[in-house]
Design an enzyme around this catalytic site. Structure first.
Site, PDB file in Angstrom:
ATOM      1  N   LYS B  73       0.850  -1.199   0.000  1.00 16.07           N
ATOM      2  CA  LYS B  73       0.000   0.000   0.000  1.00 16.07           C
ATOM      3  C   LYS B  73       0.883   1.244   0.000  1.00 16.07           C
ATOM      4  O   LYS B  73       1.909   1.282   0.692  1.00 16.07           O
ATOM      5  CB  LYS B  73      -0.883  -0.027   1.246  1.00 16.07           C
ATOM      6  N   SER B 148      -9.721   1.780   2.864  1.00 22.14           N
ATOM      7  CA  SER B 148      -8.830   2.489   1.979  1.00 22.14           C
ATOM      8  C   SER B 148      -7.824   1.617   1.229  1.00 22.14           C
ATOM      9  O   SER B 148      -7.294   2.035   0.200  1.00 22.14           O
ATOM     10  CB  SER B 148      -8.064   3.547   2.779  1.00 22.14           C
ATOM     11  N   SER B 172      -9.945  -0.542   7.050  1.00 23.91           N
ATOM     12  CA  SER B 172      -9.323  -0.359   5.736  1.00 23.91           C
ATOM     13  C   SER B 172      -8.632  -1.580   5.131  1.00 23.91           C
ATOM     14  O   SER B 172      -8.254  -1.551   3.966  1.00 23.91           O
ATOM     15  CB  SER B 172      -8.313   0.788   5.790  1.00 23.91           C
TER      16      SER B 172
END
Lengths: 95, 480
Positions: B73, B148, B172
């Site tokens: 990420k 996210s 997330s």
């Protein structure tokens, strides 16, 4: 309900420039969210202590020893300065 | 999946170089449509893959993750590579050092294919808040992948990496795992070092794996967990190889609680509810004892989160001021008479996105003089209440079961106009972050909407630092 001028004051504290139009939008959105979190007033917390750390860690210390960063790391940090003079971070005058 | 790839690698049926190129091929093919990756590191990845192949050829013993291609990420730092956190304010920023999790994966010789998309500074549940692109759900590209960590979840689901690292502050990792039909683990707070993770809300943030199976998640978790002197909230863990502890097919000693509140909430989709009920039946058939329970304070979870989180955000994001790193109006030289404070005000105004500004302002307000007791302190008290409730609950049960998200993947644009509606996507996941407990989302089936099969996740929450029971229960569910 947060007024536009309250929103301007908050934005000022947060160091974010906002336009009058934005202030109006934020005043609506922030008021909505604040209305939502009002829910917490229903919770009985009379005898409850505020939490300090979730897994109960306390006073975590370590040896006060400098571990030198690598030269590459130092150069990379300097290269990330928006403005620089030699190896210094160059900033505007305060006043 | 990781074990099989590992076997093929050490038996020299495949090379890591070939495997890595294959992943880049599938990225080339699918990612123009899905947009899971923000940046790729092809040369860097292939070099690493060839080095692993060399080691294997020389008969050296290699780690389970050696040569396995993964994605990271884009709020986790890899030294020398750009890291944007999905924000324009970090465009062109190059990470000066490795996050601890990266250092650990490098020691295992894992291959980093690239950095994946996220909502700006991990603030969002759909990746629509990314300043760069909106990732599409591989199961239906008119829908969001969740967020996210939506980029990582979509990349795993679409076969564009073997596993991914994400971060979870209010759901997330788990919510996108649920919407993309994969496994996502949020470890206990303190199990994994946060050093080198760009901070959103430090008392909630945890890094964890997104993977194809509970076993893969266990393998990655074993590698990245443990105490780190660079994160004083990280904890000493018994060094376990979680992947070797799985497979206890006998779960008859397992007591699973199902909070009745989870099903009384109006927002729960009928199809999701149905699949969770089926999962409960399956656990009962497997011998677990499922009991109804109550978590009344859970009702305050989302409100508690939406006070404490923005407070921490407003403090953590103060560093993005246009002075030491990141984008700055200072570079633009349009106005000559700017003073220092203008740089702060204008850089933050120009380069931070709307949701980020909204949360910074909300937190600034809640922490400002006269409001602290009313908001922040009150929320820290309700946080105590919620944690106590979990402590009591875990005296009687081992795991808590429920839906991960109230609905399957929603349409792109469906919730962007109303921030509160977007926040409700986290209703089942935030409590684990509030209490600091580990939680996992595993695929529970799918619902058919508009001729597309949309995956639905099941969430299990466990006791503090008891990832073993959690992963094992997930593994048993998957394999029966």
């Amino acid at each position: 309900m947060l007024s536009k001028s309250e929103v301007q004051k908050i934005a000022n504290l947060a160091r974010i420039e906002i336009t009058g139009e934005e202030a109006e939008k934020y005043s609506r959105e922030l008021s909505d969210i604040l209305g939502f979190v009002e829910k917490l007033n229903e919770a009985d917390t009379e005898k409850v202590e505020p939490i300090s750390h979730i897994t109960g860690a306390k006073n975590v210390t370590r040896e006060d020893k400098v571990i030198e960063a690598s030269d590459e790391t130092k150069e990379r940090m300097i290269n990330n300065f928006p403005e620089k003079k030699d190896r210094f971070d160059k900033v505007k005058a305060v006043f | 999946m990781i074990r099989e790839l590992h076997k093929k690698l050490i038996n020299q049926e495949i090379t890591s170089e070939q495997l890595t190129s294959d992943y880049f091929d599938s990225i080339e093919k699918r990612d123009p449509q899905i947009e899971a990756y923000i940046s790729l590191n092809k040369e860097f990845a292939l070099d690493k893959a060839r080095a692993v192949d060399g080691k294997i050829k020389n008969g050296e013993e290699v780690d389970l993750l050696a040569g396995i291609p993964c994605s990271i990420k884009d709020n986790i730092c890899i030294e020398g590579l750009p890291v944007t956190a999905g924000s324009k304010i970090l465009e062109n920023f190059v990470a000066p050092y490795d996050a601890t999790v990266i250092e650990k994966l490098k020691k295992c010789d894992a291959v980093f294919l690239g950095k994946t998309n996220l909502d700006e500074f991990a603030m969002g549940s759909s990746t629509e808040n990314s300043a760069y692109q909106t990732t599409k759900n591989p199961h239906d590209i008119s829908r969001v992948p969740g967020g996210s960590s939506g980029g990582g979840a979509a990349a795993v689901a679409a076969g564009m990496c073997a596993f991914a690292l994400g971060s979870d502050t209010g759901g997330s990792i788990r919510q996108p795992a649920s919407l993309c039909g994969i496994v996502g683990l949020k470890p206990t707070y303190g199990a994994v070092s946060r050093y080198g993770l760009i901070a959103m809300a430090s008392s909630f943030d945890q890094i964890g794996p997104l993977a194809k199976s509970a076993e893969d998640a266990a393998i990655v978790f074993s590698k990245i967990s443990g105490r780190d002197r660079l994160d004083s909230t990280s904890m000493n863990m018994a060094e376990k190889k979680y992947e070797d502890l799985l497979g206890g097919a006998d779960i008859s000693n397992l007591k699973i609680g199902v909070p009745k509140e989870y099903f009384s909430e109006g927002g729960l989709d009928g199809g999701v509810k149905n699949l969770v009920e089926k999962a409960i039946e399956k656990y009962e058939k497997l011998g677990a004892r499922v009991v109804e329970m109550s978590l009344p304070s859970g009702d305050y979870a989302l409100a508690t989160y939406y006070i404490i989180m923005p407070c921490e955000v407003s403090s953590n994001l103060a560093r993005f001021d246009g002075i030491r790193f990141g984008q700055s109006v200072e570079k633009e030289k349009t106005e000559d008479n700017l003073v220092l404070s203008d740089i702060y005000f204008k850089s933050r105004a120009k380069y931070l996105g709307r949701e980020v500004k909204r949360r910074i302002m909300l937190g600034t307000y809640a922490l400002s003089a006269g409001y602290y007791d009313q908001y922040y302190k009150k929320a820290q008290k309700t946080r105590s209440l919620i944690k106590k409730e979990f402590e009591e609950a875990f005296k009687k049960i081992d795991l808590i079961l429920g839906p991960t998200a109230p609905t399957p993947a929603f349409k792109i644009g469906e919730k962007t106009e109303n921030p509160l509606e977007m926040y409700l996507a986290d209703i089942y996941t935030v409590t684990a972050n509030i209490a600091g407990i580990p939680a996992i989302s595993i695929p529970a089936g799918s619902v058919r909407i508009e001729d597309k099969e949309l995956p639905v996740g099941l969430q299990l929450m466990g006791k503090w630092f008891d990832e073993e029971t959690l992963l094992n229960a997930a593994h048993v569910f998957e394999n029966s």
